[in-house]
Scaffold this active site. Structure first.
Site, PDB file in Angstrom:
ATOM      1  N   GLU A  24      -3.546   8.349  -2.156  1.00  0.00           N
ATOM      2  CA  GLU A  24      -2.333   9.202  -2.615  1.00  0.00           C
ATOM      3  C   GLU A  24      -1.227   9.363  -1.246  1.00  0.00           C
ATOM      4  O   GLU A  24      -0.829  10.558  -1.128  1.00  0.00           O
ATOM      5  CB  GLU A  24      -2.757  10.785  -3.015  1.00  0.00           C
ATOM      6  CG  GLU A  24      -3.522  10.691  -4.367  1.00  0.00           C
ATOM      7  CD  GLU A  24      -2.687  10.285  -5.380  1.00  0.00           C
ATOM      8  OE1 GLU A  24      -1.373  10.336  -5.402  1.00  0.00           O
ATOM      9  OE2 GLU A  24      -2.988   9.915  -6.753  1.00  0.00           O
ATOM     10  N   GLY A  25      -1.291   8.365  -0.626  1.00  0.00           N
ATOM     11  CA  GLY A  25      -0.365   8.282   0.570  1.00  0.00           C
ATOM     12  C   GLY A  25      -1.130   8.692   1.701  1.00  0.00           C
ATOM     13  O   GLY A  25      -1.693   9.951   1.832  1.00  0.00           O
ATOM     14  N   GLY A  79     -27.214  19.712  13.617  1.00  0.00           N
ATOM     15  CA  GLY A  79     -27.735  18.958  14.474  1.00  0.00           C
ATOM     16  C   GLY A  79     -28.194  17.565  13.913  1.00  0.00           C
ATOM     17  O   GLY A  79     -27.622  16.853  13.471  1.00  0.00           O
ATOM     18  N   GLY A  80     -29.349  16.994  14.554  1.00  0.00           N
ATOM     19  CA  GLY A  80     -29.794  15.717  14.196  1.00  0.00           C
ATOM     20  C   GLY A  80     -30.107  15.385  12.948  1.00  0.00           C
ATOM     21  O   GLY A  80     -29.948  14.295  12.435  1.00  0.00           O
ATOM     22  N   GLY A 107       1.088  -1.247   0.000  1.00  0.00           N
ATOM     23  CA  GLY A 107      -0.071  -0.116   0.001  1.00  0.00           C
ATOM     24  C   GLY A 107       0.978   1.238   0.081  1.00  0.00           C
ATOM     25  O   GLY A 107       1.524   1.658  -1.041  1.00  0.00           O
ATOM     26  N   GLN A 153     -22.655  18.981  12.771  1.00  0.00           N
ATOM     27  CA  GLN A 153     -22.962  19.684  13.794  1.00  0.00           C
ATOM     28  C   GLN A 153     -23.943  20.759  13.727  1.00  0.00           C
ATOM     29  O   GLN A 153     -24.611  20.996  14.480  1.00  0.00           O
ATOM     30  CB  GLN A 153     -21.579  20.226  14.637  1.00  0.00           C
ATOM     31  CG  GLN A 153     -21.960  20.611  16.079  1.00  0.00           C
ATOM     32  CD  GLN A 153     -21.969  19.101  16.886  1.00  0.00           C
ATOM     33  OE1 GLN A 153     -21.732  18.157  16.550  1.00  0.00           O
ATOM     34  NE2 GLN A 153     -22.829  19.243  18.393  1.00  0.00           N
ATOM     35  N   ARG A 199     -32.609  28.212   9.672  1.00  0.00           N
ATOM     36  CA  ARG A 199     -33.044  27.662  11.005  1.00  0.00           C
ATOM     37  C   ARG A 199     -33.280  28.168  12.105  1.00  0.00           C
ATOM     38  O   ARG A 199     -32.271  28.811  12.517  1.00  0.00           O
ATOM     39  CB  ARG A 199     -32.064  26.240  11.194  1.00  0.00           C
ATOM     40  CG  ARG A 199     -32.440  25.586  12.534  1.00  0.00           C
ATOM     41  CD  ARG A 199     -33.308  24.724  12.498  1.00  0.00           C
ATOM     42  NE  ARG A 199     -33.566  23.917  13.661  1.00  0.00           N
ATOM     43  CZ  ARG A 199     -34.518  23.080  14.019  1.00  0.00           C
ATOM     44  NH1 ARG A 199     -35.618  23.158  13.445  1.00  0.00           N
ATOM     45  NH2 ARG A 199     -34.744  22.252  15.103  1.00  0.00           N
ATOM     46  N   TRP A 233      -8.191  -2.653  -4.304  1.00  0.00           N
ATOM     47  CA  TRP A 233      -8.681  -1.238  -3.990  1.00  0.00           C
ATOM     48  C   TRP A 233      -8.367  -0.484  -5.127  1.00  0.00           C
ATOM     49  O   TRP A 233      -7.879   0.638  -5.016  1.00  0.00           O
ATOM     50  CB  TRP A 233      -7.768  -0.886  -2.772  1.00  0.00           C
ATOM     51  CG  TRP A 233      -7.773  -1.444  -1.442  1.00  0.00           C
ATOM     52  CD1 TRP A 233      -6.814  -1.720  -0.856  1.00  0.00           C
ATOM     53  CD2 TRP A 233      -8.921  -1.950  -0.639  1.00  0.00           C
ATOM     54  NE1 TRP A 233      -6.846  -2.438   0.047  1.00  0.00           N
ATOM     55  CE2 TRP A 233      -8.154  -2.748   0.218  1.00  0.00           C
ATOM     56  CE3 TRP A 233     -10.251  -2.347  -1.182  1.00  0.00           C
ATOM     57  CZ2 TRP A 233      -8.932  -3.417   1.368  1.00  0.00           C
ATOM     58  CZ3 TRP A 233     -11.030  -3.066  -0.249  1.00  0.00           C
ATOM     59  CH2 TRP A 233     -10.287  -3.644   0.891  1.00  0.00           C
ATOM     60  N   ILE A 234      -8.545  -0.943  -6.394  1.00  0.00           N
ATOM     61  CA  ILE A 234      -8.109  -0.304  -7.716  1.00  0.00           C
ATOM     62  C   ILE A 234      -9.310   0.593  -8.074  1.00  0.00           C
ATOM     63  O   ILE A 234     -10.378   0.055  -8.408  1.00  0.00           O
ATOM     64  CB  ILE A 234      -7.661  -1.160  -8.733  1.00  0.00           C
ATOM     65  CG1 ILE A 234      -6.431  -1.983  -8.174  1.00  0.00           C
ATOM     66  CG2 ILE A 234      -7.512  -0.323 -10.095  1.00  0.00           C
ATOM     67  CD1 ILE A 234      -5.403  -1.270  -7.854  1.00  0.00           C
TER      68      ILE A 234
END
Length: 381
Positions: A360-361, A336-337, A128, A333, A265, A153-154
């Site tokens: 990419e590392g 909220g919900g 990896g 956050q 909101r 994972w290609i």
């Protein structure tokens, strides 16, 4: 530093495309894990693939900064689409820099028009971050090469037409014994694993590929034999700028969604944006995104100027991806919900951000690179 007129034009074109074409379909693409071939054909028609590929080879002939701008704007629409743009940019770079005229004629033009689906095949179970651990081999035959091994994972593996495969051509030569091969994935001996079901960027399909004695002609070799590791590494700095830009775009989309929600909101008879705790959260999001964007542009400009850029690129990738994860969490956050519910954009953005710390590392590898560059070359300017 203000953008040039050319940079503004390419950024605005990418922004319009992301806003009008990509973003309206992001939720469905994420839900269905679909490969939007029609979107990629439109991107090819608009010249959004091969941004840095020379114009004489069919590309846009622009610079790394232009590529970074395109990646950020596409990611504001949907990160999976930006990720595909990054893959096409990588393959176009390999072909334009290292391909023979015959390879460029056969593959580069169709690639830039989205005429085939590429896969860049490096990662293996034991390789990896440590690419030197690859076990896939390519042995010489009377007519060319025989490819044996497997990759996982290609990106694009479930749908790709052509793979660019890193393999060992000299088992005793370490990193100097690797080469890259262009492999049509309909050849006898090629098989595909099942599509993986990912946490985020779900329309960017990932899977495994296996090569069981696949016969390749001599001209399947890309670049010089034994130079595969060097070729791969030469593309990493630009790749990290691309992922950093993608991360900034995800976070920017999160900030815009959070700001819109906070303005409308109401709690306790007033918009939640008027509460100091929440307004400071939005301010911190803007602050961190702006800092990441400047780091990305600084890294891109270092590459474009020909200055040493490795430290700048790793700093930008590490900072921007960590920022994207933390600031999309803040966007959740703010909601909220509601932000925790599937179907709200910020929930998807939070999931999409996480992988930017890994591919990419990993960011642990980026910190190692940055520390090494500090010890070797001092503090980057």
């Amino acid at each position: 530093m203000p953008l040039s007129e050319t940079h503004q034009e390419i950024r605005n074109a990418a922004r319009r495309f992301a806003t009008e074409v990509v973003r309206p379909r992001a939720e469905a693409l994420d839900r269905d894990e679909a490969f939007p071939a029609d979107i990629y054909r439109q991107m090819g028609e608009l010249g959004l693939f091969g941004i840095t590929t020379p114009a004489e080879l069919g590309g846009a002939g622009l610079d790394v900064l232009a590529y970074a701008l395109v990646m950020e704007e596409l990611s504001r629409g949907y990160a999976s689409v930006a990720d595909q743009c990054g893959l096409y940019e990588l393959i176009a770079t390999l072909l334009s820099v290292h391909g023979t005229p015959a390879q460029q004629e056969r593959y580069l033009g169709p690639l830039l028009r989205a005429g085939f689906r590429p896969a860049y095949c490096i990662t293996e179970a034991e390789a990896g971050s440590d690419v030197s651990g690859i076990r896939t081999t390519a042995e010489r035959t009377a007519t060319g090469w025989k490819l044996t091994g497997s990759k996982l994972w290609i990106h694009n593996a479930p749908v790709a037409d052509i793979g660019f495969v890193l393999a060992r051509t000299d088992k005793a030569a370490g990193k100097r014994g690797m080469s890259i091969f262009i492999v049509p994935l309909d050849l006898p001996g090629v098989s595909r694993g099942a599509k993986e079901h990912k946490m985020g960027q779900r329309a960017s399909q990932v899977g495994a590929l296996a090569f069981d004695g696949v016969e390749l002609p001599a001209d399947a070799l890309l670049g010089q034999e034994g130079r595969g590791f060097h070729i791969m590494m030469s593309a990493l700095d630009k790749g990290r700028v691309g992922i950093a830009s993608l991360a900034v775009g995800i976070a920017q989309a999160g900030l815009e969604a959070a700001l819109d929600y906070a303005r409308t909101r109401k709690q306790f008879g007033q918009p939640v944006a008027e509460f100091q705790g929440l307004s400071w959260l939005l301010a911190d999001m803007a602050k961190e995104i702006s800092a990441a964007r400047l780091l990305v542009r600084h890294a891109a400009e270092a590459m474009d100027s020909g200055s040493p850029a490795t430290a700048h690129c790793s700093i930008a990738k590490c900072f921007a991806s960590d920022m994207a994860v933390s600031q999309t969490a803040n966007a959740v956050q703010v909601f909220g919900g509601s932000g925790y519910i599937r179907g709200f954009e910020v929930e998807r953005l939070y999931r999409d951000a996480k992988i930017t710390q890994i591919y990419e590392g990993t960011n642990q590898i980026q910190r190692t690179i940055i520390a090494r560059e500090l010890m070797t070359n001092g503090v980057p300017e």
